[in-house]
Design an enzyme around this catalytic site. Structure first.
Site, PDB file in Angstrom:
ATOM      1  N   ASP A   7       0.856  -1.187   0.000  1.00 27.47           N
ATOM      2  CA  ASP A   7       0.000   0.000   0.000  1.00 27.47           C
ATOM      3  C   ASP A   7       0.892   1.236   0.000  1.00 27.47           C
ATOM      4  OD1 ASP A   7      -2.051  -1.762   0.161  1.00 27.47           O
ATOM      5  OD2 ASP A   7      -2.610  -1.301   2.234  1.00 27.47           O
ATOM      6  N   ASP A 130     -15.093  -3.901  -0.986  1.00 26.00           N
ATOM      7  CA  ASP A 130     -14.703  -3.691   0.403  1.00 26.00           C
ATOM      8  C   ASP A 130     -15.976  -3.568   1.228  1.00 26.00           C
ATOM      9  OD1 ASP A 130     -11.991  -3.461  -0.493  1.00 26.00           O
ATOM     10  OD2 ASP A 130     -12.435  -1.399  -1.071  1.00 26.00           O
TER      11      ASP A 130
END
Length: 246
Positions: A7, A130
């Site tokens: 990330d 998500d």
């Protein structure tokens, strides 16, 4: 397969806790070094997330992503974060990305998203879903870098694209992300059984090698692992061996 995740925020490798941008830990300012290290350790695909872009598409780390794509000789990067347009996808694929991951547009602009499947093909696209589990057990989709709740459920968004060739789905229970508390195996068992023709990637909560055995048994085709690798809970080669022997 095992897919390591990196990330990226402000050019650094970071991890968020349960998707909270103010709960981040910086691990390195050299993503390229980690890319090469992970490939050398046996990774076949690496998952990159532009957190700046996910939070605000106008702040996408374009130059960093292009730099990593140009320097990478493996052509096996899966990239997401702030994907909003056809050009965003085309640029990344042209530079050598294996797959492009999108999320918010799947909820906000389904007409455009369905055109992407027609134009780029289902093998080049990953729908990232998500979810935030609520007290009633409903799993509602969150978008815009996990900052915006929706009333759309996991099941609804998959059904919307299932009939047009949806092939790759990255599903994250954000209550597990970055926590090292274990994965939501019940969730993955359910969706893999419901849509056996979709290749699901699990994400969030991996804490040890036992989790890999459990997830392999759910039917997922890939496991995305971030923090556990960054903190050297186990190696990529150990994870790959565990997956193969599960």
């Amino acid at each position: 397969m095992i897919i390591p995740a990196l990330d990226l925020m402000n050019g650094n490798i970071v991890r968020l806790y349960q998707g909270c941008f103010h709960k981040q830990r910086i691990y390195s300012n050299n993503p390229l070094l980690y890319l090469e290290k992970y490939f050398q350790q046996g990774a076949k695909i690496i998952h990159l997330v532009d957190l700046e872009g996910a939070k605000n598409p106008t702040n996408r780390q374009i130059h960093l992503l292009h730099k990593l794509l140009r320097a990478n000789q493996h052509n096996n990067l899966q990239i997401g974060g702030g994907i909003r347009s056809t050009k965003d996808i085309a640029d990344l694929l042209k530079l050598g990305a294996k797959r492009v991951v999108f999320s918010s547009q799947g909820i906000k602009n389904p007409y455009k998203t369905k055109k992407w499947f027609e134009y780029f093909g289902s093998e080049s696209l990953v729908l990232a879903i998500d979810i935030r589990m609520n007290s009633t057990g409903t799993n509602n989709v969150v978008i815009n870098g996990w900052q915006t709740n929706t009333t759309t459920t996991l099941q609804e968004i998959i059904e919307q694209y299932h009939n047009i060739g949806l092939k790759h789905v990255l599903c994250t229970d954000i209550s597990k992300d970055g926590t090292l508390t274990g994965s939501n195996t019940i969730l993955y068992q359910t969706i893999c059984k419901t849509w056996p023709d979709i290749k699901f990637q699990s994400s969030g909560g991996i804490k040890n090698l036992d989790e890999i055995h459990k997830l392999r048994d759910t039917g997922v085709t890939s496991i995305i692992i971030g923090r556990a690798l960054l903190e050297e809970k186990f190696t990529i080669s150990e994870a790959i061996s565990c997956w193969q022997n599960a």
